[in-house]
Design a protein around this motif. Structure first.
Motif, PDB file in Angstrom:
ATOM      1  N   ARG A 171       0.710  -1.581  -0.329  1.00  0.00           N
ATOM      2  CA  ARG A 171      -0.207  -0.309   0.418  1.00  0.00           C
ATOM      3  C   ARG A 171       1.337   1.386   0.213  1.00  0.00           C
ATOM      4  N   GLN A 172       0.462   2.438  -0.101  1.00  0.00           N
ATOM      5  CA  GLN A 172       0.291   4.031  -0.026  1.00  0.00           C
ATOM      6  C   GLN A 172       0.580   3.885   1.004  1.00  0.00           C
ATOM      7  N   LEU A 173       0.923   5.055   1.603  1.00  0.00           N
ATOM      8  CA  LEU A 173       0.741   5.573   2.678  1.00  0.00           C
ATOM      9  C   LEU A 173      -0.057   7.145   2.554  1.00  0.00           C
ATOM     10  N   GLN A 174      -1.250   7.337   3.642  1.00  0.00           N
ATOM     11  CA  GLN A 174      -2.630   7.988   3.532  1.00  0.00           C
ATOM     12  C   GLN A 174      -2.411   8.762   4.844  1.00  0.00           C
ATOM     13  N   TYR A 175      -1.880   9.816   4.713  1.00  0.00           N
ATOM     14  CA  TYR A 175      -1.637  10.679   5.600  1.00  0.00           C
ATOM     15  C   TYR A 175      -3.643  10.982   5.956  1.00  0.00           C
ATOM     16  N   ILE A 176      -3.642  11.898   7.019  1.00  0.00           N
ATOM     17  CA  ILE A 176      -5.072  12.578   7.322  1.00  0.00           C
ATOM     18  C   ILE A 176      -4.931  14.004   8.745  1.00  0.00           C
ATOM     19  N   GLN A 177      -5.268  15.054   7.560  1.00  0.00           N
ATOM     20  CA  GLN A 177      -5.035  16.352   9.366  1.00  0.00           C
ATOM     21  C   GLN A 177      -6.678  16.584   8.661  1.00  0.00           C
ATOM     22  N   CYS A 178      -8.049  17.419  10.123  1.00  0.00           N
ATOM     23  CA  CYS A 178      -8.450  17.330  10.293  1.00  0.00           C
ATOM     24  C   CYS A 178      -8.647  18.702  10.751  1.00  0.00           C
ATOM     25  N   GLU A 179      -8.855  20.405  10.205  1.00  0.00           N
ATOM     26  CA  GLU A 179      -9.148  21.483  10.744  1.00  0.00           C
ATOM     27  C   GLU A 179      -9.959  21.645  12.238  1.00  0.00           C
ATOM     28  N   ASN A 180     -11.178  20.849  12.176  1.00  0.00           N
ATOM     29  CA  ASN A 180     -11.875  20.470  12.990  1.00  0.00           C
ATOM     30  C   ASN A 180     -12.112  19.208  13.276  1.00  0.00           C
ATOM     31  N   LEU A 181     -12.139  18.438  14.967  1.00  0.00           N
ATOM     32  CA  LEU A 181     -12.439  17.763  15.981  1.00  0.00           C
ATOM     33  C   LEU A 181     -13.773  16.951  15.484  1.00  0.00           C
ATOM     34  N   VAL A 182     -14.398  18.874  15.594  1.00  0.00           N
ATOM     35  CA  VAL A 182     -16.109  18.591  16.032  1.00  0.00           C
ATOM     36  C   VAL A 182     -17.019  18.554  14.922  1.00  0.00           C
ATOM     37  N   HIS A 183     -18.190  18.315  15.248  1.00  0.00           N
ATOM     38  CA  HIS A 183     -18.958  19.553  14.055  1.00  0.00           C
ATOM     39  C   HIS A 183     -20.624  18.466  14.355  1.00  0.00           C
ATOM     40  N   GLU A 184     -21.560  19.318  15.126  1.00  0.00           N
ATOM     41  CA  GLU A 184     -22.209  19.514  15.712  1.00  0.00           C
ATOM     42  C   GLU A 184     -22.073  18.543  17.104  1.00  0.00           C
ATOM     43  N   ASN A 185     -22.719  16.824  17.325  1.00  0.00           N
ATOM     44  CA  ASN A 185     -23.076  16.229  18.185  1.00  0.00           C
ATOM     45  C   ASN A 185     -21.767  15.398  18.091  1.00  0.00           C
ATOM     46  N   VAL A 186     -20.429  15.290  17.125  1.00  0.00           N
ATOM     47  CA  VAL A 186     -19.942  14.305  16.131  1.00  0.00           C
ATOM     48  C   VAL A 186     -18.809  14.759  16.475  1.00  0.00           C
ATOM     49  N   ALA A 187     -17.946  14.405  17.214  1.00  0.00           N
ATOM     50  CA  ALA A 187     -16.678  14.306  17.668  1.00  0.00           C
ATOM     51  C   ALA A 187     -15.438  13.447  17.109  1.00  0.00           C
ATOM     52  N   LEU A 188     -14.696  13.692  16.624  1.00  0.00           N
ATOM     53  CA  LEU A 188     -13.165  12.314  15.749  1.00  0.00           C
ATOM     54  C   LEU A 188     -11.591  12.339  16.859  1.00  0.00           C
ATOM     55  N   ILE A 189     -11.884  10.918  16.909  1.00  0.00           N
ATOM     56  CA  ILE A 189     -10.360  10.871  18.040  1.00  0.00           C
ATOM     57  C   ILE A 189     -10.001   9.794  17.373  1.00  0.00           C
TER      58      ILE A 189
END
Length: 289
Positions: free
Chosen positions: A164-182
């Motif tokens: 596989r190829q490495l995939q890198y993810i960055q999120c400017e926002n960690l929260v939207h309404e009642n959804v949070a990413l960890i």
């Protein structure tokens, strides 16, 4: 760094969740329709589904996701050897560098092999595949010969693995309404640094503390996003430093001496490499502030 076998970790977390009265559902299909249903039916939906997060991808326009793909190829393999700590290796095969990252996770340890895409085609590794497009026994034997140095106890085996190829993810926002990413749903970490699990537990802890503060949910989630940003930034810096260092080894292998390569793999030169890289492209870190 020390590791824990993934199955033991999962069993431990599952048992603890059961003791806390948390219901766990199995065999559930998580798609966009299901996510929207959960958002409406729940006070909070936590996206803890890793680097290929379905939750994040469903709402990526709101999380402002930035994606990039690395230039090298990698594969996760199994390895039977006596290993007590994480170890990085560089092997020269016919003038081509192959990097191995060893994780101790139990009786069967993990070996991640990384190389330039040109090395795959040069030696035909991209063709050494079985009917499922996973690496074949021929490919395993090829890598085994590179990394074993004739050591009979160092045995590499496949776990239905593919290049596989490495995939890198960055999120400017960690929260939207009642959804949070960890965890890596919010920010992928390079496996070279060995801090992905720490990152997941750390961000999850920040979220739990914010929610249990007694503040209204909207404020709690805002506090989570603010509190985790500094910690996330520090871990991303460490991860990014290792990634840049590995890319440097693969690109300039023949121009680097063994001591410098060793200092990169040992994390000694990471800060210098990172500072040099960010000074040339400062926008890559501004999104985290």
């Amino acid at each position: 760094l020390y590791g824990i076998q993934r199955s033991i970790l999962i069993d431990t977390l599952r048992d603890y969740a059961a003791k806390m009265g948390i219901e766990i559902e199995y065999g559930q299909r998580i798609d966009e329709e299901r996510i929207e249903h959960l958002r409406k039916e729940s006070d909070i939906l936590v996206g803890a589904d890793g680097a290929n997060s379905v939750v994040r991808n469903r709402l990526k326009e709101y999380f402002k996701v930035h994606e990039s793909v690395g230039g090298s190829a990698y594969i996760w393999l199994g390895n039977r050897s006596s290993l007590r700590a994480m170890k990085n290796l560089v092997k020269d095969y016919d003038g081509h560098p192959f990097i191995g990252i060893l994780y101790p996770i139990g009786k069967d340890n993990c070996l991640i092999v990384e190389c330039n895409k040109s090395s795959l085609t040069k030696f035909g590794l991209d063709k050494m595949l079985n009917a499922s497009q996973n690496i074949s026994n021929e490919g395993i034997d090829f890598l085994h010969n590179i990394f074993t140095d004739g050591h009979p106890k160092f045995k590499i085996h496949s776990v239905s693995s593919r290049w596989r190829q490495l995939q890198y993810i960055q999120c400017e926002n960690l929260v939207h309404e009642n959804v949070a990413l960890i965890g890596e749903a919010a920010q992928t970490m390079s496996f070279h640094s060995g801090i992905g699990l720490i990152h997941a537990f750390n961000s999850g802890s920040h979220l739990a503390q914010s929610i249990s503060s007694g503040a209204p949910l909207e404020i709690s989630l805002a506090n989570y996003a603010a509190s985790v940003s500094g910690s996330l930034g520090d871990k991303w810096l460490a991860s990014e430093g290792f990634r840049i260092g590995i890319d440097l080894i693969l690109r300039d292998y023949h121009r680097l001496d063994a001591g410098y390569i060793g200092s990169i793999l040992g994390g000694i030169k990471i800060n210098d490499i990172l500072k040099s890289s960010l000074s040339q492209r400062p926008s890559s870190i501004l999104r985290l502030r």
